[in-house]
Every structure is written in C-alpha cells, then in structure tokens.
Design a protein around this motif. Structure first.
Motif, PDB file in Angstrom:
ATOM      1  N   LYS A 343       0.843  -1.216   0.000  1.00  0.00           N
ATOM      2  CA  LYS A 343       0.000   0.000   0.000  1.00  0.00           C
ATOM      3  C   LYS A 343       0.868   1.251   0.000  1.00  0.00           C
ATOM      4  O   LYS A 343       0.538   2.258  -0.612  1.00  0.00           O
ATOM      5  CB  LYS A 343      -0.909   0.006   1.234  1.00  0.00           C
ATOM      6  CG  LYS A 343      -2.079  -0.945   1.118  1.00  0.00           C
ATOM      7  CD  LYS A 343      -2.990  -0.784   2.316  1.00  0.00           C
ATOM      8  CE  LYS A 343      -4.014  -1.908   2.366  1.00  0.00           C
ATOM      9  NZ  LYS A 343      -4.487  -2.182   3.730  1.00  0.00           N
ATOM     10  N   ARG A 344       1.980   1.174   0.717  1.00  0.00           N
ATOM     11  CA  ARG A 344       2.882   2.326   0.762  1.00  0.00           C
ATOM     12  C   ARG A 344       3.456   2.623  -0.628  1.00  0.00           C
ATOM     13  O   ARG A 344       3.424   3.758  -1.084  1.00  0.00           O
ATOM     14  CB  ARG A 344       4.025   2.064   1.754  1.00  0.00           C
ATOM     15  CG  ARG A 344       3.539   2.079   3.201  1.00  0.00           C
ATOM     16  CD  ARG A 344       4.650   1.707   4.179  1.00  0.00           C
ATOM     17  NE  ARG A 344       4.167   1.852   5.551  1.00  0.00           N
ATOM     18  CZ  ARG A 344       4.914   1.661   6.630  1.00  0.00           C
ATOM     19  NH1 ARG A 344       6.180   1.307   6.511  1.00  0.00           N
ATOM     20  NH2 ARG A 344       4.405   1.821   7.845  1.00  0.00           N
ATOM     21  N   LEU A 345       3.947   1.582  -1.270  1.00  0.00           N
ATOM     22  CA  LEU A 345       4.521   1.819  -2.604  1.00  0.00           C
ATOM     23  C   LEU A 345       3.426   2.242  -3.597  1.00  0.00           C
ATOM     24  O   LEU A 345       3.654   3.100  -4.455  1.00  0.00           O
ATOM     25  CB  LEU A 345       5.282   0.564  -3.083  1.00  0.00           C
ATOM     26  CG  LEU A 345       5.936   0.612  -4.463  1.00  0.00           C
ATOM     27  CD1 LEU A 345       6.726   1.882  -4.708  1.00  0.00           C
ATOM     28  CD2 LEU A 345       6.857  -0.592  -4.665  1.00  0.00           C
ATOM     29  N   ALA A 346       2.235   1.668  -3.435  1.00  0.00           N
ATOM     30  CA  ALA A 346       1.128   2.069  -4.315  1.00  0.00           C
ATOM     31  C   ALA A 346       0.806   3.552  -4.124  1.00  0.00           C
ATOM     32  O   ALA A 346       0.440   4.244  -5.085  1.00  0.00           O
ATOM     33  CB  ALA A 346      -0.109   1.213  -4.034  1.00  0.00           C
ATOM     34  N   GLN A 347       0.980   4.037  -2.916  1.00  0.00           N
ATOM     35  CA  GLN A 347       0.798   5.478  -2.654  1.00  0.00           C
ATOM     36  C   GLN A 347       1.813   6.297  -3.448  1.00  0.00           C
ATOM     37  O   GLN A 347       1.479   7.325  -4.021  1.00  0.00           O
ATOM     38  CB  GLN A 347       1.098   5.743  -1.171  1.00  0.00           C
ATOM     39  CG  GLN A 347      -0.067   6.006  -0.280  1.00  0.00           C
ATOM     40  CD  GLN A 347       0.453   6.275   1.138  1.00  0.00           C
ATOM     41  OE1 GLN A 347       0.882   5.363   1.826  1.00  0.00           O
ATOM     42  NE2 GLN A 347       0.431   7.519   1.563  1.00  0.00           N
ATOM     43  N   VAL A 348       3.046   5.836  -3.433  1.00  0.00           N
ATOM     44  CA  VAL A 348       4.089   6.583  -4.152  1.00  0.00           C
ATOM     45  C   VAL A 348       3.808   6.549  -5.667  1.00  0.00           C
ATOM     46  O   VAL A 348       4.137   7.473  -6.389  1.00  0.00           O
ATOM     47  CB  VAL A 348       5.498   6.039  -3.820  1.00  0.00           C
ATOM     48  CG1 VAL A 348       6.574   6.856  -4.514  1.00  0.00           C
ATOM     49  CG2 VAL A 348       5.743   6.046  -2.322  1.00  0.00           C
ATOM     50  N   VAL A 349       3.151   5.482  -6.118  1.00  0.00           N
ATOM     51  CA  VAL A 349       2.773   5.387  -7.532  1.00  0.00           C
ATOM     52  C   VAL A 349       1.649   6.359  -7.860  1.00  0.00           C
ATOM     53  O   VAL A 349       1.698   7.050  -8.884  1.00  0.00           O
ATOM     54  CB  VAL A 349       2.321   3.944  -7.881  1.00  0.00           C
ATOM     55  CG1 VAL A 349       1.663   3.877  -9.254  1.00  0.00           C
ATOM     56  CG2 VAL A 349       3.500   2.980  -7.816  1.00  0.00           C
ATOM     57  N   SER A 350       0.645   6.428  -6.988  1.00  0.00           N
ATOM     58  CA  SER A 350      -0.596   7.065  -7.434  1.00  0.00           C
ATOM     59  C   SER A 350      -1.157   8.163  -6.557  1.00  0.00           C
ATOM     60  O   SER A 350      -2.059   8.872  -6.969  1.00  0.00           O
ATOM     61  CB  SER A 350      -1.674   5.988  -7.603  1.00  0.00           C
ATOM     62  OG  SER A 350      -2.037   5.480  -6.342  1.00  0.00           O
ATOM     63  N   ASP A 351      -0.651   8.315  -5.348  1.00  0.00           N
ATOM     64  CA  ASP A 351      -1.267   9.313  -4.476  1.00  0.00           C
ATOM     65  C   ASP A 351      -1.050  10.719  -5.033  1.00  0.00           C
ATOM     66  O   ASP A 351       0.084  11.122  -5.304  1.00  0.00           O
ATOM     67  CB  ASP A 351      -0.676   9.211  -3.064  1.00  0.00           C
ATOM     68  CG  ASP A 351      -1.494   9.982  -2.043  1.00  0.00           C
ATOM     69  OD1 ASP A 351      -1.952   9.369  -1.070  1.00  0.00           O
ATOM     70  OD2 ASP A 351      -1.669  11.212  -2.231  1.00  0.00           O
ATOM     71  N   PRO A 352      -2.141  11.475  -5.189  1.00  0.00           N
ATOM     72  CA  PRO A 352      -2.012  12.818  -5.769  1.00  0.00           C
ATOM     73  C   PRO A 352      -1.191  13.763  -4.905  1.00  0.00           C
ATOM     74  O   PRO A 352      -0.689  14.772  -5.399  1.00  0.00           O
ATOM     75  CB  PRO A 352      -3.448  13.317  -5.870  1.00  0.00           C
ATOM     76  CG  PRO A 352      -4.328  12.277  -5.325  1.00  0.00           C
ATOM     77  CD  PRO A 352      -3.533  11.092  -4.908  1.00  0.00           C
ATOM     78  N   SER A 353      -1.014  13.425  -3.621  1.00  0.00           N
ATOM     79  CA  SER A 353      -0.237  14.335  -2.772  1.00  0.00           C
ATOM     80  C   SER A 353       1.269  14.027  -2.823  1.00  0.00           C
ATOM     81  O   SER A 353       2.071  14.778  -2.279  1.00  0.00           O
ATOM     82  CB  SER A 353      -0.742  14.278  -1.335  1.00  0.00           C
ATOM     83  OG  SER A 353      -0.465  13.014  -0.792  1.00  0.00           O
ATOM     84  N   LEU A 354       1.638  12.935  -3.475  1.00  0.00           N
ATOM     85  CA  LEU A 354       3.062  12.576  -3.499  1.00  0.00           C
ATOM     86  C   LEU A 354       3.703  12.861  -4.866  1.00  0.00           C
ATOM     87  O   LEU A 354       4.394  12.014  -5.429  1.00  0.00           O
ATOM     88  CB  LEU A 354       3.257  11.101  -3.105  1.00  0.00           C
ATOM     89  CG  LEU A 354       2.708  10.677  -1.738  1.00  0.00           C
ATOM     90  CD1 LEU A 354       3.158   9.260  -1.382  1.00  0.00           C
ATOM     91  CD2 LEU A 354       3.130  11.629  -0.623  1.00  0.00           C
ATOM     92  N   THR A 355       3.472  14.054  -5.358  1.00  0.00           N
ATOM     93  CA  THR A 355       4.022  14.398  -6.676  1.00  0.00           C
ATOM     94  C   THR A 355       5.402  15.042  -6.586  1.00  0.00           C
ATOM     95  O   THR A 355       6.030  15.293  -7.605  1.00  0.00           O
ATOM     96  CB  THR A 355       3.108  15.397  -7.419  1.00  0.00           C
ATOM     97  OG1 THR A 355       2.820  16.462  -6.531  1.00  0.00           O
ATOM     98  CG2 THR A 355       1.823  14.744  -7.880  1.00  0.00           C
ATOM     99  N   LYS A 356       5.855  15.306  -5.377  1.00  0.00           N
ATOM    100  CA  LYS A 356       7.152  15.994  -5.258  1.00  0.00           C
ATOM    101  C   LYS A 356       8.269  15.084  -5.785  1.00  0.00           C
ATOM    102  O   LYS A 356       8.304  13.891  -5.509  1.00  0.00           O
ATOM    103  CB  LYS A 356       7.407  16.375  -3.800  1.00  0.00           C
ATOM    104  CG  LYS A 356       8.624  17.255  -3.662  1.00  0.00           C
ATOM    105  CD  LYS A 356       8.679  17.944  -2.313  1.00  0.00           C
ATOM    106  CE  LYS A 356      10.017  18.654  -2.176  1.00  0.00           C
ATOM    107  NZ  LYS A 356      10.253  19.113  -0.801  1.00  0.00           N
TER     108      LYS A 356
END
Ligand code: LMG
Ligand code: NDP
Ligand code: PMR
Length: 398
Positions: A343-356
C-alpha cells in the motif's frame, strides 16, 4: 475543479480512453521471440494512437505543468468523467513488495500493471494466488541480469502500445551467504548488476516513454532502503554500505583486473546489496536533477519498512529467516507486512499528494508518509554524477 484540471490536459483522442470504455476488450496472447509467453489484456489498445518513441527528450509543456499541480489527480471522487486507467510497470512483481503493490494498484480498478518478471509462470501463479483480476495486469518477461533482456523488454512493452505512466524499479537480489561472487550475463557482480545496472538501463530507456505519456502525474520510482543509509541504526549493522571512490565500478565490477565491489574491496554479498541500494537512491536524485524540469516526470525513492517475510531473504541461513521477523516485529518494531508495504509503494505510484520529485519517502508508525533524510553518501551529488557517468558506460549508453 481538480477533475476539470485533469481532463483539460488530455488530448481528445486519449480522453476517450476512460475507465469503462475499454471493458470487454479482446484478450491478447502473444508469443515472444525467445519463446516466452507474453500475456496481456488489450486494455483499449486499439483506441490508442501509436506513440512516437522519441529517443531524445523534448519539452511537453502541458504535461510538465500538470505534474506540478497538486490539483491534478487520477482520483475522481464522483465526477462523471474519470481519468483513463494508468499503466504502471513494476519490476519483480512476482513476489514480496512488487506483488503486493501490483495487487494494491489492480484492486483500485484505476491501474493496469505490467508485471516485469524473469519467471513468467511464477508471476502468473502469484497474480492468481493474490486474486488479481486477469484484466488488470500483463506479464512481460524481464531478466535484469541481462542487458539484452532489458532492451528486449523495452521493445516488447512498446509493442503493447499502452501508455507508460509509471515505472517502478523494485526487483532485487540479496546474496548475504555467498562466498564467491556470481555474475550477470554481461559480467557484472550480480547484486549491483541486477539491482542497479539493469534498472539504470531500463529507466534510461523508458524515460522517453514516460515523457510521451499524457497522464497527469508520471513517475519513476526506484526502491531504496534504510540499510543503505548509514545515518540510521540499521545502516550501521556491518557490513556498511560504502561506494568509496567507485574504482571497482570504473573497472567494470567483473573481477577481471578489477574488484567486484564498487569500492574496490573484497567480495561481500551483504555489502554489495547495501551498496546497490545506495546506487538506487543516488540514481533517483540524479534523474531528478537532470530530467525533472525538462520532462515533468516525478522521480522518487522510498524505504517501505522492514518486510521481514519476503523472498529477499531466501539465500540467508534458515535460523536468520526464522528469527528475523520476530526480531523486527518485537525488538526494532520496524516490521511491516507485505500488504502494508504494498500500500505504501502504491501510494508513491498514485497518491495525488506525493508528486514531489527527488524525495526519499518513509512512513512513521501511524503510516503517514514523510520526506526522509538520506545519509551523507546517499545524498552526495558529486558521487551521484560520477555513478551516473560510469553506469552509462557499463550499460552501453555512453
Ligand atoms: C552480517 O552479519 C552477516 O554476516 C551477513 O551475512 C549479512 O546478513 C549482514 O547486514 C547483513 O550481516 C553482521 C552481524 C554482525 O550481524 C548480526 O546482526 C548477527 C546477528 C545474527 C542475525 C540475527 C538477526 C536477528 C536475530 C534476532 C534474534 C533475536 C530474537 C528475536 C526473538 C524475538 C522474540 C520476542 O553484526 C553486528 O556486529 C551487530 C552490531 C550491532 C549490534 C547492535 C546491538 C543492538 C541490540 C539490539 C537488540 C538486539 C537483540 C537481538 C540481537 C540478537 C543477535 C543474535
Ligand atoms: P522479493 O525477493 O520478494 O522480490 C524480489 C523480486 O525481484 C522478485 O520478484 C524476483 O523475481 C525479482 N528479481 C530478482 N532478480 C531478478 C532479475 N534478475 N530479473 C528480474 N527480476 C528479478 O524481495 P522484496 O519484495 O523484499 O524486495 C523488493 C524490493 O524491496 C527490493 O528492491 C528490496 O531492496 C526492497 N526492500 C525490501 C525490504 C525488505 O525488508 N524486504 C526493505 C527495504 C527495501 P523471482 O520471483 O523470480 O525471484
Ligand atoms: Mg536490521 C531500527 C532498527 C532496524 C531496522 C529498521 C532494520 C531493518 N534493522 C534494524 C536493526 C538491526 N538489524 C540490528 C540492531 C541488528 C543487529 C542484531 C540487525 C541485523 C540485521 C541483519 C543481520 N538486519 C538485517 C540483517 C540482514 O541480513 C538484513 C539486511 O541487511 O539485508 C541487506 C537486515 C535488515 N534490517 C532492516 C532491513 C529493512 C533489513 C533488510 C534489508 C533491506 O531490505 O534493505
């Protein structure tokens, strides 16, 4: 508002490729030249106009703007118009973190995962056992221990004519008990050859494809680790990562007239792994410095937590494999399940807040992500540049 922003970036031909509009597409089975089966679902393949794969990197203004806008999001809460499915390539998706991430993404219904794996049958069984919808993934053969295989993979993936929106360099080997080095097809020490050099070539090759994607947030993620960071307790367990002056890498890491270790020392499998993770984290930052502004691609790395139960420890002694999970669970408290790490890596793939871009993500106990500090060596810009230039030579890009 976010939705409008997102859709307004899409060329009309591509905004037609919305979720749902591709349902019921035909199943496509292709045989690869090397006899390996390539299985895919035709995720709107025929709807997509053929992408020009430009070897050079050119500026696409709208895409760059879209990436840096936090309002542009693939998550559409309720709107009628949703963004098309994203396509994410994940290397080493046949087990552990890669598989858990593939599963997490496929379950959202918003992603199609290209599982880039060296063992087709294993990947296929793993996806099935994980309960992944067969329309949500495509397995494409990739052996990172062979540069030819990497180049062939890139060709095969382009033939799918799917956009490439996210690339995750996840696969790795860890050979802590090896007494002697083993080598990739190109003669590099295996750990650095697979974990760093294979991924380096792959990422370089796919950069133009990422740039050509019209997805609002295109990302290249290279999995790092705490054990490569000597500013942590875990990074201080011997043998410690240390690239030295990269003399072994400059000599080709082949043990013939040069050391198999990046720093020029004696072979040590555990150190080679940790060194390779330093390379992964340095490479991500060098990509960021060279290409973020120009391409709009977000470059990121992460430490997903200690996933003590994965296949990574398959070469370790049985006693270690028995004790390591409880040690991490109850003593260091650094343990994380495969599912949670996925889930953590999936966040880095797709979470709109992790665009930095240029960030090394970590998570604290309540599972909130934060920008973590890399060790001195893993954030050394001069070393990153030197590593980049030497790696380019070794993989035939310079
Ligand atoms: C090398 O060993 C290996 O040779 C190499 O193959 C590779 O694996 C490499 O970094 C990876 O490590 C380095 C060696 C020297 O490391 C060790 O850590 C030896 C320990 C053996 C492995 C044990 C792993 C986990 C076992 C935990 C068992 C605990 C019981 C759990 C049950 C819980 C139930 C509730 O490393 C050192 O020199 C160590 C230096 C750091 C010491 C810091 C000490 C901090 C103490 C923290 C508490 C630890 C308590 C458990 C330690 C048990 C060690 C047997
Ligand atoms: P696993 O061993 O479960 O997964 C590694 C994957 O890499 C497997 O799918 C494996 O394929 C694949 N792989 C290995 N060699 C090659 C190759 N030559 N070509 C293509 N694929 C290959 O380990 P993890 O899931 O734990 O590791 C995933 C990532 O997470 C690694 O980058 C690791 O460094 C990182 N990481 C792991 C941590 C942990 O605690 N486990 C902590 C921090 C980072 P196959 O299934 O065929 O063997
Ligand atoms: Mg480590 C907070 C403490 C912490 C964390 C988060 C990890 C993660 N480890 C910690 C502490 C310790 N470890 C301590 C105190 C010891 C000595 C007993 C210790 C030992 C140890 C060994 C022998 N740890 C290991 C090994 C391995 O073989 C693993 C390794 O280094 O692989 C390269 C490992 C790991 N510890 C971690 C993590 C995440 C690993 C897996 C390595 C990785 O994926 O990068």
């Amino acid at each position: 508002m976010a939705l409008q922003a997102a859709t307004s970036f899409l060329p009309s031909a591509l905004s037609a490729r919305k979720e749902g509009s591709v349902k019921g597409s035909a199943f496509l089975g292709v045989r690869l030249a090397d006899g390996l089966k390539l299985e895919t679902t035709a995720l709107g393949l025929r709807l997509r106009t053929k992408r020009a794969s430009t070897p050079s990197v050119a500026i696409v203004g709208a895409q760059a703007a879209a990436v840096s806008s936090p309002e542009v999001t693939p998550e559409s809460p309720s709107g009628k118009k949703t963004l098309r499915k994203g396509t994410a390539i994940i290397t080493g998706a046949s087990s552990g973190l890669g598989l858990a991430t593939a599963k997490a993404l496929s379950e959202t219904g918003k992603w199609h995962v290209i599982m880039a794996c060296r063992d087709f049958l294993k990947a296929s069984r793993a996806a099935k056992a994980a309960g992944m919808d067969k329309d949500s993934f495509t397995i494409v053969h990739l052996n990172l221990a062979s540069l030819d295989s990497v180049r062939q993979f890139v060709k095969n993936v382009r033939q799918l004519e799917m956009p490439i929106d996210v690339v995750v360099c996840n696969a790795a080997v860890y050979l802590p008990t090896a007494k002697e080095p083993s080598y990739t097809a190109d003669g590099f020490e295996m750990s650095v050859g697979v974990n760093h050099l294979g991924h380096f070539l792959l990422a370089r090759e796919l950069l133009s494809d990422l740039q050509a994607s019209d997805y609002p947030s295109k990302r290249l993620i290279i999995v790092g680790s705490i054990t490569g960071n000597t500013n942590t307790l875990a990074g201080n367990v011997p043998p410690k990562a240390n690239l030295g002056d990269l003399r072994g890498l400059a000599g080709g890491l082949n043990g013939v007239g040069s050391s198999v270790m990046i720093d020029g020392g004696e072979f040590d499998g555990a150190k080679a792994y940790k060194d390779s993770k330093v390379c992964n984290m340095l490479t991500m930052q060098e990509f960021h410095r060279r290409y973020h502004e120009e391409t709009g691609v977000t470059f990121a790395s992460l430490y997903p937590g200690c996933i003590a139960t994965t296949g990574l420890f398959r070469e370790h002694i049985p006693l270690f494999r028995l004790l390591f999970p409880p040690f991490q669970k109850y003593i260091t408290k650094g343990y994380v399940s495969e599912e949670e790490a996925g889930k953590r890596l999936a966040q880095v793939v797709s979470d709109p807040s992790l665009t930095k871009s240029g960030v090394y993500w970590s998570w604290n106990k309540n599972s909130a992500s934060f920008e973590n500090q890399l060790s001195e060596e893993a954030s050394d810009a001069d070393k990153a540049k030197k590593l980049w230039e030497l790696s380019e030579k070794l993989v035939g890009l310079a």
